[in-house]
Design an enzyme around this catalytic site. Structure first.
Site, PDB file in Angstrom:
ATOM      1  N   GLU A  89       0.842  -1.196   0.000  1.00  0.00           N
ATOM      2  CA  GLU A  89       0.000   0.000   0.000  1.00  0.00           C
ATOM      3  C   GLU A  89       0.883   1.253   0.000  1.00  0.00           C
ATOM      4  O   GLU A  89       1.892   1.301   0.709  1.00  0.00           O
ATOM      5  CB  GLU A  89      -0.842  -0.055   1.288  1.00  0.00           C
ATOM      6  CG  GLU A  89      -1.554   1.195   1.680  1.00  0.00           C
ATOM      7  CD  GLU A  89      -2.121   1.118   3.104  1.00  0.00           C
ATOM      8  OE1 GLU A  89      -3.111   1.806   3.351  1.00  0.00           O
ATOM      9  OE2 GLU A  89      -1.583   0.384   3.958  1.00  0.00           O
ATOM     10  N   HIS A  90       0.507   2.252  -0.775  1.00  0.00           N
ATOM     11  CA  HIS A  90       1.202   3.546  -0.719  1.00  0.00           C
ATOM     12  C   HIS A  90       0.666   4.362   0.448  1.00  0.00           C
ATOM     13  O   HIS A  90      -0.546   4.461   0.653  1.00  0.00           O
ATOM     14  CB  HIS A  90       0.991   4.330  -2.021  1.00  0.00           C
ATOM     15  CG  HIS A  90       1.469   5.756  -1.932  1.00  0.00           C
ATOM     16  ND1 HIS A  90       2.702   6.159  -2.391  1.00  0.00           N
ATOM     17  CD2 HIS A  90       0.885   6.863  -1.393  1.00  0.00           C
ATOM     18  CE1 HIS A  90       2.857   7.455  -2.148  1.00  0.00           C
ATOM     19  NE2 HIS A  90       1.768   7.908  -1.546  1.00  0.00           N
ATOM     20  N   ASP A 217      14.852  -3.068  12.445  1.00  0.00           N
ATOM     21  CA  ASP A 217      15.765  -2.147  11.731  1.00  0.00           C
ATOM     22  C   ASP A 217      15.229  -0.729  11.887  1.00  0.00           C
ATOM     23  O   ASP A 217      15.063   0.012  10.925  1.00  0.00           O
ATOM     24  CB  ASP A 217      15.843  -2.542  10.246  1.00  0.00           C
ATOM     25  CG  ASP A 217      16.948  -1.779   9.499  1.00  0.00           C
ATOM     26  OD1 ASP A 217      17.777  -1.121  10.158  1.00  0.00           O
ATOM     27  OD2 ASP A 217      16.966  -1.844   8.255  1.00  0.00           O
TER      28      ASP A 217
HETATM   29  N1  LIG Z   1       4.513   2.314   1.448  1.00  0.00           N
HETATM   30  C1  LIG Z   1       5.123   3.427   1.065  1.00  0.00           C
HETATM   31  N2  LIG Z   1       4.424   4.477   0.560  1.00  0.00           N
HETATM   32  C2  LIG Z   1       5.027   5.617   0.157  1.00  0.00           C
HETATM   33  N3  LIG Z   1       6.354   5.804   0.223  1.00  0.00           N
HETATM   34  C3  LIG Z   1       7.116   4.807   0.707  1.00  0.00           C
HETATM   35  C4  LIG Z   1       6.548   3.573   1.156  1.00  0.00           C
HETATM   36  N4  LIG Z   1       7.543   2.767   1.585  1.00  0.00           N
HETATM   37  C5  LIG Z   1       8.683   3.461   1.430  1.00  0.00           C
HETATM   38  N5  LIG Z   1       8.443   4.689   0.911  1.00  0.00           N
HETATM   39  C6  LIG Z   1       9.432   5.737   0.570  1.00  0.00           C
HETATM   40  O1  LIG Z   1      10.658   5.122   0.152  1.00  0.00           O
HETATM   41  C7  LIG Z   1      11.728   5.425   1.032  1.00  0.00           C
HETATM   42  C8  LIG Z   1      12.603   4.198   1.220  1.00  0.00           C
HETATM   43  O2  LIG Z   1      11.838   3.085   1.644  1.00  0.00           O
HETATM   44  P1  LIG Z   1      12.459   1.785   2.344  1.00  0.00           P
HETATM   45  O3  LIG Z   1      11.365   0.801   2.426  1.00  0.00           O
HETATM   46  O4  LIG Z   1      13.122   2.159   3.618  1.00  0.00           O
HETATM   47  O5  LIG Z   1      13.542   1.329   1.275  1.00  0.00           O
HETATM   48  P2  LIG Z   1      14.919   0.498   1.509  1.00  0.00           P
HETATM   49  O6  LIG Z   1      14.517  -0.918   1.780  1.00  0.00           O
HETATM   50  O7  LIG Z   1      15.632   0.649   0.234  1.00  0.00           O
HETATM   51  O8  LIG Z   1      15.638   1.112   2.681  1.00  0.00           O
HETATM   52  C9  LIG Z   1      11.042   5.891   2.302  1.00  0.00           C
HETATM   53  O9  LIG Z   1      11.846   6.790   3.019  1.00  0.00           O
HETATM   54  C10 LIG Z   1       9.779   6.550   1.788  1.00  0.00           C
HETATM   55  O10 LIG Z   1      10.047   7.872   1.387  1.00  0.00           O
END
Ligand SMILES: Nc1ncnc2c1ncn2[C@@H]1O[C@H](COP(=O)(O)OP(=O)(O)O)[C@@H](O)[C@H]1O
Ligand SMILES: [Mg+2]
Length: 309
Positions: A89-90, A217
């Site tokens: 989900e976003h 994490d």
């Molecule tokens: N479900 C989501 N909806 C909108 N943006 C997201 C979502 N998940 C992650 N993001 C965006 O992507 C960035 C990196 O996500 P993350 O899951 O931590 O990636 P990674 O596994 O590469 O560390 C977040 O800081 C946020 O800005």
């Protein structure tokens, strides 16, 4: 990729929202679909499937506790050219600020969830007919998780163990040490670890540790908020010691004093907390050393030197 996503998700609409993001590990992008907005993480590594399966299981477990908001996981899909994507989900996220205190409370609730299940189970076992037909998260007396979860892209050994200290030494530090040994054969690290292993039990004198479901994490880059409250994402979940969670939170900042006071009002610091926090940070420094190189060697060695004193 467009066609694959449409087929796998059963959506005819798939239009980029223009929102893209990348964490340290994967590339991310949001789309409009027939079922609403989704966030798609893509990673081309051969280990991507395992990494995303772990993330999906982690989000599912946290979601089932109904304590902290996480993006709803949807699906992991293999890419024909190798690698995988993870669809969730976003959520419209912004930096954690107004809801920091609430995150402290909710994180403590997440950590206490398993203990509460245990207490309920004890109570219900005295009542005939109760405790049956349970769904969702079940109480566990052990440390580990049912799948491998990755902190960064490196897999964590989540095999179930009765004893936390054994779990942490053998399944968290030792695998990191083995990787360092393989990559650089660092003699000082090896010698310090041999000494530290003997010292670890003394850091846990008189501690009774109930397994807590952890995000795993929880650094400042994996927390956020929206209008409804705090959000945590990108977890590497397992059942462990609640104090472990605060280690990486303290390494890179992003958590205010209101977060900590709310958390500790529900889970007070036990004697010896500060030393154990250093021990838990050792894991993350070593994990960073293995991900990003020897820039993290100094911090890893310093912690071991201080703890074996
Ligand atoms: N479900 C989501 N909806 C909108 N943006 C997201 C979502 N998940 C992650 N993001 C965006 O992507 C960035 C990196 O996500 P993350 O899951 O931590 O990636 P990674 O596994 O590469 O560390 C977040 O800081 C946020 O800005
Ligand atoms: Mg991240």
């Amino acid at each position: 990729m467009q066609e694959l996503l449409q087929k796998e998700l059963g959506t005819s609409l798939l239009r980029s929202t223009g929102h893209s993001g990348g964490g340290c590990i994967s590339h991310g992008e949001s789309f409009h679909t027939d079922q609403g907005r989704i966030y798609v993480k893509t990673n081309s590594r051969s280990e991507a499937r395992r990494m995303f399966d772990g993330e999906m299981a982690s989000l599912t477990a946290i979601q089932q506790t109904q304590t902290v908001k996480v993006p709803k996981p949807i699906k992991v899909i293999d890419l024909p050219e190798g690698g995988a994507v993870f669809v969730m989900e976003h959520l419209d996220m912004r930096g954690l600020n107004r809801h920091a205190e609430k995150l402290g409370t909710q994180l403590a609730d997440l950590h206490l969830h398993n203990q509460k299940l245990g207490e309920k189970l004890k109570k219900d076992s005295n009542t005939v007919g109760k405790g049956e037909g349970q769904t969702g998260v079940q109480f566990t007396e052990n440390f580990g998780f049912h799948v491998v979860t990755c902190c960064g892209y490196l897999p964590q050994v989540n095999d179930w163990q009765e004893d936390w200290v054994t779990f942490f030494a053998r399944q968290r530090i030792q695998p990191q040490m083995d990787m360092i040994e393989k990559n650089s054969g660092d003699k000082e690290a090896r010698e310090l670890w041999a000494k530290l292993q003997l010292k670890i039990p003394s850091l846990f004198a008189d501690m009774e540790i109930v397994p807590a479901l952890l995000h795993g994490d929880l650094w400042g880059g994996n927390v956020a908020e929206d209008d409804s409250g705090p959000i945590i994402f990108d977890p590497a979940t397992f059942y462990g010691h609640s104090e472990y969670e605060l280690a990486i939170a303290g390494m890179f900042g992003g958590f205010s004093s209101s977060f900590y006071s709310a958390y500790h009002s529900k889970i007070p610091k036990a004697p010896g907390f500060d030393k154990r926090l250093k021990l838990y940070q050792l894991f993350h420094y070593m994990n960073h050393w293995n991900h990003f190189g020897s820039g993290y060697r100094g911090s890893s060695i310093n912690i071991m030197r201080n703890l074996v004193k």
